[in-house]
Structure formats: structure tokens, C-alpha cells
Design an enzyme around this catalytic site. Structure first.
Site, PDB file in Angstrom:
ATOM      1  N   LEU A  36       7.481 -10.089   1.561  1.00 14.26           N
ATOM      2  CA  LEU A  36       8.778  -9.614   2.057  1.00 14.26           C
ATOM      3  C   LEU A  36       9.107  -8.199   1.603  1.00 14.26           C
ATOM      4  O   LEU A  36       8.753  -7.783   0.511  1.00 14.26           O
ATOM      5  CB  LEU A  36       9.881 -10.570   1.588  1.00 14.26           C
ATOM      6  CG  LEU A  36       9.678 -12.031   1.991  1.00 14.26           C
ATOM      7  CD1 LEU A  36      10.813 -12.889   1.444  1.00 14.26           C
ATOM      8  CD2 LEU A  36       9.585 -12.183   3.505  1.00 14.26           C
ATOM      9  N   ASP A  69       9.327  -5.822  16.137  1.00 14.90           N
ATOM     10  CA  ASP A  69       8.468  -6.682  16.962  1.00 14.90           C
ATOM     11  C   ASP A  69       9.214  -7.006  18.257  1.00 14.90           C
ATOM     12  O   ASP A  69       9.558  -8.167  18.525  1.00 14.90           O
ATOM     13  CB  ASP A  69       8.115  -7.954  16.184  1.00 14.90           C
ATOM     14  CG  ASP A  69       7.306  -7.631  14.943  1.00 14.90           C
ATOM     15  OD1 ASP A  69       6.204  -7.095  15.077  1.00 14.90           O
ATOM     16  OD2 ASP A  69       7.803  -7.885  13.831  1.00 14.90           O
ATOM     17  N   HIS A 122      12.740  -7.481   5.988  1.00 16.33           N
ATOM     18  CA  HIS A 122      13.103  -8.910   5.956  1.00 16.33           C
ATOM     19  C   HIS A 122      14.480  -9.113   5.317  1.00 16.33           C
ATOM     20  O   HIS A 122      15.291  -9.897   5.805  1.00 16.33           O
ATOM     21  CB  HIS A 122      12.076  -9.703   5.145  1.00 16.33           C
ATOM     22  CG  HIS A 122      10.688  -9.683   5.715  1.00 16.33           C
ATOM     23  ND1 HIS A 122       9.662  -8.983   5.136  1.00 16.33           N
ATOM     24  CD2 HIS A 122      10.172 -10.274   6.813  1.00 16.33           C
ATOM     25  CE1 HIS A 122       8.559  -9.145   5.847  1.00 16.33           C
ATOM     26  NE2 HIS A 122       8.835  -9.924   6.876  1.00 16.33           N
TER      27      HIS A 122
END
Ligand code: PAF
Length: 290
Positions: free
Chosen positions: A36, A153, A40
């Protein structure tokens, strides 16, 4: 700072979430593959701000890696992840093992069409099927009100939204902005693979996207904007898998300069053996945001 409870069993996890929902608490979920970073934790922070209880899953999902990809070497450090999540007030960490998510004899996969087909879908066959399958299974174990993803993403976000729509899943898909290093490189667990020279050159990716945004606002032709970005990357010996301006929802190529459509510049490129993706949402040319 709260100490998160670590849950390995998906039935236990599900019962905890359902109990929480029964007493009227809003539950947020941040699925991750661990390793992470601040990208995140920005998702976690948004979830904590909007929900009463937040769950983060840590699971390196084998079915979304191709046979030649980095499943084995994908960075894993549970203790560091745990400490970070504790500092960000996560309530539960769901950390199943492979058999918990893929029981012996498992042979079911979810196939998404539409946004899953081009780009990563073509270059990484099976990737989005693996993502959709695990996100679906995670959502069974973590029946949250909202699930949080990063805009880096972008295609993954569209794929998850498509699945949630088509399978009529009762969860809100939230998208949070990409978090960048001080030089602009989008944070990614895979950045740790870059050597010093590659890491220095990698800052060109965001610089090129910013230049593209300016060129977009100046009204340059789409082909020209794309070519200028490609030139900037290849000058730094960055190999391009794709670098296209597309419709931000359909991922179809945009050809008309004056179109007032939501547009995004998507990039996938390689520095040595490391593959990175990034994108920039382009402001509408019809408004004064440019
Ligand atoms: O974005 C990721 O880290 C993964 O693709 C996800 C959504 C956790 C599924 O394994």
C-alpha cells in the site's frame, strides 16, 4: 488510531458487515492487492470520511495476472500494510488466502464485454476477467454500501461499473483521483521495480500528459497531440503500448476536434521490464475550463 481486526474467513467477514449494516452503519470497502501507498490511503481516507466502518482487502489475485506477468514477484509486506491501515482508521482488514477466494475445483469466471475489450483487455488477455471475478467474490464477502477505486486504473473502473450495472449489484462504485509523487509520477506498487534511471525518466509520463492537456486546450488536432506525446516519451526511451485520446466512457477513439464529449488520454508504456499505465481527463473544449 484504531487497531484493525484481521479477518481471513469470508463468512466471518460477511457476518460482520451484515451486523454493521443491520444497526444502520454505512460500510465502505477498499479492495487492494497490498503493497500500500498514498494512492491506496487516499481511497481509505475518502471511505472513512463517507462511511461509518471501512474494510480494506489485501489479496494478490492470481487470476488477473498473465502467465508471463509479475504475480510471483508482486511486492507483499503485510505488516507494513497493517500499520499503515491502522493509522488511517480502517476497521477490518480482509486478508483471505487463495483457497478462500478460489475454492478447490473452482472453474467459474466473469467475462465483461464493452469497456473490457480494448487496450488492457487486448494486451492482457484474461486480466479483466480475473479482476471482475475477484471483485465480485470480494463483494460477496464484503457486502458494502460503497466500493472505492483509483482513477489511475481508469479502464478497471469502467469494467467494475459495467459489471455492477449488468449484474445489478447493490453497491455504489466510487472513483477517487490519482495520487502522484512530487515529480508527477502516478503512485503504483509497481514503481518499486524501477531502477534509478528508469525512475527519473518515468516523470516524463505525467509531464507529457500535462503537455497534451495544454495542447488539447489550445485546440490542436488530436493526431498532433498524440504524436507530440509519443515523441516526448520515445525521446526518453520509454516504449509505448498505447497512447490514445478516447471517449472517457466508451473508450472509443475520438476523431473530431470540436466534440464536446468527455475525453481521456490513456497511456500504457514500458521502462525496461516495468509496465506502467496513466491517464489524464481532458476538460471539455466547449467550456472555459481550458
Ligand atoms: O486495483 C487493484 O489493486 C486490483 O485490480 C483489485 C481491484 C484489488 C482486484 O484485485
Amino acid at each position: 488510531m484504531a487497531t484493525p481486526l484481521v479477518i481471513h474467513d469470508r463468512n466471518v467477514m460477511r457476518e460482520l458487515i451484515l451486523s454493521s449494516r443491520t444497526i444502520g452503519r454505512r460500510v465502505g470497502f477498499v479492495p487492494t492487492m497490498g503493497s500500500l501507498h498514498a494512492g491506496h490511503t487516499s481511497l481509505v481516507d475518502q471511505a472513512v470520511a463517507e462511511c461509518d466502518d471501512v474494510v480494506t482487502s489485501i489479496f494478490v489475485n492470481p487470476s488477473q495476472f498473465g502467465p508471463q506477468e509479475d504475480f510471483e514477484k508482486y511486492p507483499r509486506d503485510f505488516d507494513a500494510d497493517f500499520n499503515l491501515l491502522a493509522r488511517h482508521n480502517v476497521c477490518w482488514i480482509f486478508a483471505p488466502d487463495v483457497h478462500e477466494m478460489y475454492p478447490p475445483g473452482d472453474s467459474t469466471r466473469i467475462e465483461i464485454g464493452g469497456p473490457a475489450d480494448p487496450y488492457e483487455g487486448t494486451l492482457r488477455p484474461g486480466h479483466f476477467s480475473g479482476v471482475a471475478t475477484i471483485v465480485f467474490r470480494l463483494l460477496q464477502a464484503v457486502p458494502s454500501h460503497a466500493v472505492y477505486f483509483g482513477a489511475k486504473d481508469w479502464q478497471q473502473v469502467l469494467v467494475v461499473r459495467q459489471m455492477v450495472h449488468d449484474l445489478q449489484l447493490d453497491v455504489q462504485v466510487m472513483t477517487c483521483p490519482t495520487v502522484r509523487d512530487t515529480d508527477g509520477l502516478a503512485l503504483s506498487s509497481r514503481n518499486t521495480y524501477l531502477n534509478e534511471s528508469e525512475r527519473n525518466r518515468a516523470q516524463t509520463i505525467y509531464a507529457a500528459l500535462q503537455q497534451a492537456e495544454q495542447n488539447w486546450c489550445r485546440g490542436l488536432a488530436i493526431d498532433t497531440i498524440e504524436q507530440k506525446l509519443r515523441d516526448m516519451l520515445t525521446a526518453k526511451e520509454i516504449q509505448i503500448d498505447y497512447a490514445d485520446i478516447v471517449h472517457a466512457e466508451s473508450l472509443k477513439k475520438i476523431s473530431e476536434v470540436s466534440q464536446n464529449t468527455p475525453a481521456i488520454f490513456l497511456i500504457a508504456c514500458r521502462l525496461g521490464s516495468t509496465r506502467l499505465i496513466d491517464n489524464i481527463l481532458l476538460p471539455s473544449r466547449a467550456f472555459s475550463s481550458c
